[in-house]
Design a protein around this motif. Structure first.
Motif, mmCIF file in Angstrom:
data_model
loop_
_atom_site.group_PDB
_atom_site.id
_atom_site.type_symbol
_atom_site.label_atom_id
_atom_site.label_comp_id
_atom_site.label_asym_id
_atom_site.label_seq_id
_atom_site.Cartn_x
_atom_site.Cartn_y
_atom_site.Cartn_z
ATOM 1 N N ASP A 156 -24.054 6.616 11.130
ATOM 2 C CA ASP A 156 -23.348 5.539 10.442
ATOM 3 C C ASP A 156 -22.212 4.930 11.266
ATOM 4 O O ASP A 156 -21.531 4.018 10.799
ATOM 5 C CB ASP A 156 -22.781 6.048 9.109
ATOM 6 N N THR A 157 -21.991 5.440 12.472
ATOM 7 C CA THR A 157 -20.926 4.886 13.312
ATOM 8 C C THR A 157 -21.273 3.456 13.718
ATOM 9 O O THR A 157 -22.375 3.194 14.206
ATOM 10 C CB THR A 157 -20.742 5.739 14.579
ATOM 11 N N PRO A 158 -20.360 2.509 13.531
ATOM 12 C CA PRO A 158 -20.651 1.111 13.892
ATOM 13 C C PRO A 158 -20.912 0.952 15.392
ATOM 14 O O PRO A 158 -20.427 1.736 16.212
ATOM 15 C CB PRO A 158 -19.366 0.370 13.486
ATOM 16 N N HIS A 159 -21.667 -0.095 15.723
ATOM 17 C CA HIS A 159 -21.933 -0.396 17.133
ATOM 18 C C HIS A 159 -20.775 -1.217 17.693
ATOM 19 O O HIS A 159 -20.944 -2.371 18.116
ATOM 20 C CB HIS A 159 -23.253 -1.150 17.270
ATOM 21 N N ALA A 160 -19.594 -0.619 17.715
ATOM 22 C CA ALA A 160 -18.384 -1.360 18.055
ATOM 23 C C ALA A 160 -18.424 -1.911 19.475
ATOM 24 O O ALA A 160 -18.014 -3.056 19.720
ATOM 25 C CB ALA A 160 -17.165 -0.467 17.862
ATOM 26 N N MET A 161 -18.908 -1.120 20.418
ATOM 27 C CA MET A 161 -18.926 -1.569 21.809
ATOM 28 C C MET A 161 -19.889 -2.739 21.980
ATOM 29 O O MET A 161 -19.570 -3.734 22.652
ATOM 30 C CB MET A 161 -19.315 -0.421 22.733
ATOM 31 N N GLU A 162 -21.070 -2.641 21.382
ATOM 32 C CA GLU A 162 -22.030 -3.746 21.459
ATOM 33 C C GLU A 162 -21.454 -5.012 20.832
ATOM 34 O O GLU A 162 -21.621 -6.118 21.367
ATOM 35 C CB GLU A 162 -23.332 -3.364 20.752
ATOM 36 N N GLU A 163 -20.793 -4.845 19.693
ATOM 37 C CA GLU A 163 -20.228 -6.003 19.010
ATOM 38 C C GLU A 163 -19.131 -6.657 19.847
ATOM 39 O O GLU A 163 -19.013 -7.887 19.888
ATOM 40 C CB GLU A 163 -19.684 -5.579 17.646
ATOM 41 N N LEU A 164 -18.320 -5.844 20.526
ATOM 42 C CA LEU A 164 -17.271 -6.384 21.388
ATOM 43 C C LEU A 164 -17.870 -7.166 22.548
ATOM 44 O O LEU A 164 -17.447 -8.294 22.845
ATOM 45 C CB LEU A 164 -16.391 -5.241 21.913
ATOM 46 N N VAL A 165 -18.853 -6.571 23.225
ATOM 47 C CA VAL A 165 -19.480 -7.255 24.364
ATOM 48 C C VAL A 165 -20.189 -8.522 23.900
ATOM 49 O O VAL A 165 -20.100 -9.572 24.561
ATOM 50 C CB VAL A 165 -20.453 -6.301 25.096
ATOM 51 N N LEU A 176 -29.180 -17.702 26.092
ATOM 52 C CA LEU A 176 -29.146 -16.248 26.028
ATOM 53 C C LEU A 176 -28.807 -15.773 24.615
ATOM 54 O O LEU A 176 -28.002 -16.387 23.921
ATOM 55 C CB LEU A 176 -28.092 -15.695 27.007
ATOM 56 N N ASP A 177 -29.414 -14.670 24.215
ATOM 57 C CA ASP A 177 -29.110 -14.029 22.941
ATOM 58 C C ASP A 177 -27.968 -13.047 23.193
ATOM 59 O O ASP A 177 -28.170 -11.983 23.786
ATOM 60 C CB ASP A 177 -30.353 -13.298 22.423
ATOM 61 N N ALA A 178 -26.768 -13.396 22.743
ATOM 62 C CA ALA A 178 -25.583 -12.587 23.055
ATOM 63 C C ALA A 178 -25.708 -11.164 22.529
ATOM 64 O O ALA A 178 -25.357 -10.200 23.226
ATOM 65 C CB ALA A 178 -24.333 -13.251 22.482
ATOM 66 N N ALA A 179 -26.219 -11.003 21.306
ATOM 67 C CA ALA A 179 -26.338 -9.664 20.716
ATOM 68 C C ALA A 179 -27.333 -8.806 21.493
ATOM 69 O O ALA A 179 -27.085 -7.624 21.762
ATOM 70 C CB ALA A 179 -26.754 -9.766 19.252
ATOM 71 N N ALA A 180 -28.462 -9.393 21.871
ATOM 72 C CA ALA A 180 -29.479 -8.647 22.618
ATOM 73 C C ALA A 180 -28.965 -8.269 24.007
ATOM 74 O O ALA A 180 -29.195 -7.145 24.488
ATOM 75 C CB ALA A 180 -30.764 -9.459 22.720
ATOM 76 N N GLU A 181 -28.291 -9.216 24.667
ATOM 77 C CA GLU A 181 -27.748 -8.933 25.995
ATOM 78 C C GLU A 181 -26.700 -7.826 25.910
ATOM 79 O O GLU A 181 -26.651 -6.935 26.761
ATOM 80 C CB GLU A 181 -27.123 -10.190 26.601
ATOM 81 N N ALA A 241 -26.427 -0.153 26.480
ATOM 82 C CA ALA A 241 -27.418 0.908 26.659
ATOM 83 C C ALA A 241 -27.601 1.231 28.144
ATOM 84 O O ALA A 241 -27.721 2.403 28.525
ATOM 85 C CB ALA A 241 -28.750 0.484 26.038
ATOM 86 N N GLY A 242 -27.604 0.200 28.973
ATOM 87 C CA GLY A 242 -27.739 0.415 30.411
ATOM 88 C C GLY A 242 -26.559 1.181 30.982
ATOM 89 O O GLY A 242 -26.730 2.105 31.794
#
Length: 203
Positions: free
Chosen positions: A129-138, A155-160, A166-167
């Motif tokens: 349940d931890t939010p995807h905070a890092m992804e959301e920030l990027v 570009l799809d910002a969320a996908a990138e 993840a990388g």
């Protein structure tokens, strides 16, 4: 006069004991008694500050995350007053890599939490349940780059952002294992950022 106790410092003392045990041998079998001995406090005092074992692990992780956020802000501040989205995204992603002793030790502790978060029923839900905070920030930074004309609107910002985070997580593991040098990991991050920020020169 009674001695004044710094409760935040006492909590940190106990949290740091958890981190040391995590680095030395993982967290799957760590007990409250072991942590108390490592922190040089009584088991009763440890329970006073953190409660159960699961609450202790989560509390120690929260303190570690607060430290990581503070150090990240400090490093990002060194980029200057107007660093640009490229430099900001790069700075955020580099926080995910073990590029110095502080970040290496932090990521070793994070790695020790992996198995408990997979297997401990009380912790599985917390991890899920931890939010995807890092992804959301990027993603927010990339979107801002699009608004500023620094990133293509195609570009799809969320996908990138999901791909970049993840990388970076994967690169973190290979650096910790000695399969890549920190410099090689940074070069791979830069390679991806050049693709995303192709409309502008590097900040």
């Amino acid at each position: 006069m009674p001695k004044q106790v710094d409760h935040d410092q006492r909590r940190r003392q106990i949290a740091e004991a958890v981190w040391r045990l995590a680095i030395r041998g993982g967290l799957e079998d760590v007990t409250l008694r072991q942590v108390a001995a490592e922190a040089k406090v009584s088991a009763r005092l440890l329970q006073y500050y953190f409660g159960t074992r699961d609450q202790l692990l989560l509390g120690a992780l929260e303190i570690l995350n607060d430290d990581a956020e503070r150090r990240a802000r400090e490093r990002l501040a060194t980029l200057g007053e107007a660093p640009g989205m490229h430099a900001l995204v790069r700075g955020v992603l580099l926080e995910l890599l073990p590029l110095d002793e502080e970040r290496r030790n932090r990521h070793l502790v994070y790695a020790a939490y992996f198995v408990p978060f997979l297997t401990d029923p009380a912790l599985v839900k917390v991890a899920r349940d931890t939010p995807h905070a890092m992804e959301e920030l990027v993603a927010a930074l990339i979107t801002q780059g699009q608004e500023l004309g620094q990133v293509s609107h195609d570009l799809d910002a969320a996908a990138e952002a999901a791909f970049l985070v993840a990388g970076a997580d994967g690169l973190q593991t290979t650096v910790l294992l000695g399969k890549r040098t920190p410099e090689e990991a940074v070069a791979l991050i830069d390679h991806q950022l050049v693709r995303i920020f192709a409309l502008t020169t590097r900040d």
